[in-house]
Design an enzyme around this catalytic site. Structure first.
Site, PDB file in Angstrom:
ATOM      1  CG  PHE A  51      -0.207   0.286   2.380  1.00 44.70           C
ATOM      2  CD1 PHE A  51       0.153   1.495   3.097  1.00 44.70           C
ATOM      3  CD2 PHE A  51       0.208  -0.975   3.199  1.00 44.70           C
ATOM      4  CE1 PHE A  51       0.892   1.503   4.108  1.00 44.70           C
ATOM      5  CE2 PHE A  51       0.911  -0.835   4.374  1.00 44.70           C
ATOM      6  CZ  PHE A  51       1.334   0.454   4.848  1.00 44.70           C
ATOM      7  CG  LEU A  52       1.829   5.442  -1.829  1.00 44.16           C
ATOM      8  CD1 LEU A  52       2.338   5.620  -3.151  1.00 44.16           C
ATOM      9  CD2 LEU A  52       1.115   6.695  -1.332  1.00 44.16           C
TER      10      LEU A  52
ATOM     11  N   PRO B 228       3.297  -0.541  10.420  1.00 48.19           N
ATOM     12  CG  PRO B 228       3.306  -1.497   8.044  1.00 48.19           C
ATOM     13  CD  PRO B 228       4.026  -1.460   9.199  1.00 48.19           C
TER      14      PRO B 228
ATOM     15  CG  HIS C  81       7.005  -6.382   8.845  1.00 50.75           C
ATOM     16  ND1 HIS C  81       6.878  -7.638   9.012  1.00 50.75           N
ATOM     17  CD2 HIS C  81       6.507  -5.898   7.884  1.00 50.75           C
ATOM     18  CE1 HIS C  81       5.944  -8.028   7.855  1.00 50.75           C
ATOM     19  NE2 HIS C  81       5.798  -7.005   7.223  1.00 50.75           N
ATOM     20  N   GLY C  82       4.653  -5.548  11.368  1.00 47.71           N
ATOM     21  CA  GLY C  82       2.944  -5.008  11.013  1.00 47.71           C
ATOM     22  C   GLY C  82       2.150  -5.654  12.255  1.00 47.71           C
TER      23      GLY C  82
END
Lengths: 363, 143
Positions: A92-93, A260, A286-287
């Site tokens: 994603f962005l 994120p 990491h997420g």
């Protein structure tokens, strides 16, 4: 945020998702091989990104051990049309607003201020990296066999063997592809802001890092210093302050750890700690991690409904498909706040800032 | 009509089982199941033909290599699989060989993309040939 819809539309067009259709650059094979050796330096040479970006990138955006000759023709053929693309799935962005600062001093070093806008980009080495893995899994099966292993996916080669070294060098080339790819996307993000908002000034890179990789690092095992090959899958490196393998500008504060959450929750910026060296070989999550399978999420949620609910919370989503939104719906992931609490409480990471999404682009 | 494939629970990746009255049919349905993670194969126009010729030391590697070929064709050439027109599997002195004709179309914006398959794995892979012309294969793909 003014012009958010326009900005998301621009980002969606500038940064292709790339499934099937490929990127917008036409590369020759020689250029691709050059890129696999140079990583972000290649991007910089070709007009994407700035020198300051590389100073805020792990390994300065170039794995020096990379050897493009160890990458197969098939991997090159997959990677060539995908350069500069985001990919689908959990890639994603996101446009975010910094809504909480937990450590003013560290935030200052990272350039994070309450109320400021950030853009987070999650993508990697695309098909090229996956093909490298598939190619070497096949080679390792042939050379070392797998019948003695509980799972065929655990096939391996000694790191100091010829095949082990070839794979390591090919993997490093894959990392260079990912570094270069993200640097190009960063460039297009700035271009989109410039076009829509009138300026991209002050958009400095906070940090760029590869995860799902193996790295050669020095750690202590039972009190003895040892050189290890640390595999991080679903994890990211979290070196504490003072570690020499870190960009100079962050050496005093520790390694930035970007975690994120899901589309509708928050993302966090943390810093690695000295304690993480003892606890987890300097590794952090990491997420948020998935709580629901994609199939279950699709059964339970409708993309249109998820997008409407997010909009009501002030989060606008632009995605290639409704199904893609349903898969990534908020309840599909574990509670990110809890993940962060655990990380901080255990001493693996130190919280610096919380980022709330306001716009999401999904491939 | 009996179902050709179904998706099963898997938290991080995608897992499916594909059925057929023989291995050939189950393999073909597995390719369609995998493509349906990314596109609606019903909507893919069968305008292009691709002949695929795959080798494997055993049936599992044959299946991995066969499915991987469509991941490759999509990434490298933009070819989207719509259906398998023919498929044969033969035993050879080195293992197995598969020859198939795939029909599909070149990617364009008219096809909605629903996801991405990054790699085919051996994780939880099963290939079962049961009696009375019943066969199934189970695959986990990295998405």
């Amino acid at each position: 945020m003014p012009k958010r819809t326009e900005l998301l539309k621009e980002l969606f067009e500038e940064v292709p998702s790339g499934v099937g259709k490929g990127g917008i650059t036409k590369l020759t094979k020689e250029e691709l091989l050059d890129l696999l050796e140079k990583g972000s330096e290649w991007s910089l040479e070709n007009g994407y990104g700035t020198k300051a970006d590389l100073e805020a990138t792990e390994e300065s955006g170039r794995m020096k051990q990379a050897d493009s000759r160890q990458v197969s023709e098939r991997a090159l053929a997959r990677g060539k049309p995908q350069l500069g693309t985001l990919g689908a799935g959990n890639h994603f962005l996101e446009i975010q607003r910094i809504d909480e600062i937990y450590d003013e001093e560290a935030a200052g070093v990272l350039g994070l201020e309450k109320g400021k806008i950030t853009v987070m980009i999650h993508c990697g080495s695309r098909g090229l990296g996956h093909q490298i893995a598939s190619d070497y899994i096949e080679k390792m099966e042939k050379k070392y066999g797998y019948s003695h292993l509980p799972d065929r996916e655990l096939v391996n080669a000694p790191l100091d063997s010829e095949l082990g070294q070839q794979y390591f060098k090919a993997m490093c080339a894959g990392m260079n592809y990912a570094f270069a790819n993200r640097q190009m996307i960063v460039h297009w993000v700035r271009e989109s802001f410039r076009k829509v908002m009138g300026t991209s000034e002050g958009m400095s890179q906070v940090y760029d890092v590869c995860h799902n990789i193996a790295k050669i690092e020095n750690h202590k095992v039972d009190g003895e210093p040892k050189k290890l090959c640390v595999h991080r899958k679903g994890a990211t490196r979290a070196f504490g302050p003072g570690h020499e393998e870190m960009p100079e500008k962050y050496r005093k504060i520790g390694q930035p750890v970007l975690i994120p959450g899901s589309m509708g929750t928050a993302s966090y910026v943390l810093l690695g700690t000295r304690k993480a060296e003892e606890l987890s070989f300097s590794s952090s999550a990491h997420g948020a991690g998935r709580a629901l399978s994609r199939a279950a999420a699709i059964r339970q949620f409708r993309g249109e409904q998820v997008a409407r609910e997010l909009m009501a919370q002030g989060i606008e989503v632009k995605a290639a498909s409704w199904k893609g939104i349903a898969e990534e719906a908020v309840p599909s992931y574990k509670d990110i706040d809890e993940v962060i609490n655990t990380t901080v409480k255990s001493g693996i990471g130190k919280a610096v800032a919380r980022l709330k999404p306001i716009g999401v682009v999904k491939g | 009509m009996e179902k050709k494939y179904e998706f099963l629970e898997h938290t991080a990746d995608a897992k499916f089982r594909a059925y057929g009255k023989n291995l050939q049919e189950a393999f073909a349905n597995a390719a369609i199941a995998m493509t349906n993670i990314m596109f609606d194969t019903e909507k893919i126009k069968p305008l292009l033909n691709r002949a695929v010729d795959i080798k494997g030391d055993d049936l599992k590697s044959l299946l991995v290599n066969f499915l991987s070929e469509f991941v490759y064709l999509l990434d490298a050439e933009g070819f989207i699989l719509g259906r398998i027109a023919s498929l044969t599997i033969n035993k050879t002195s080195q293992g197995y060989r598969l020859a198939a004709i795939a029909k599909g179309d070149k990617y364009s914006d008219k096809y909605e993309t629903m996801g991405d398959v990054k790699a085919v794995t051996y994780a939880e892979m099963e290939i079962r040939e049961e009696d009375k012309g019943k066969c199934w294969v189970q695959v986990v793909v990295d998405i």
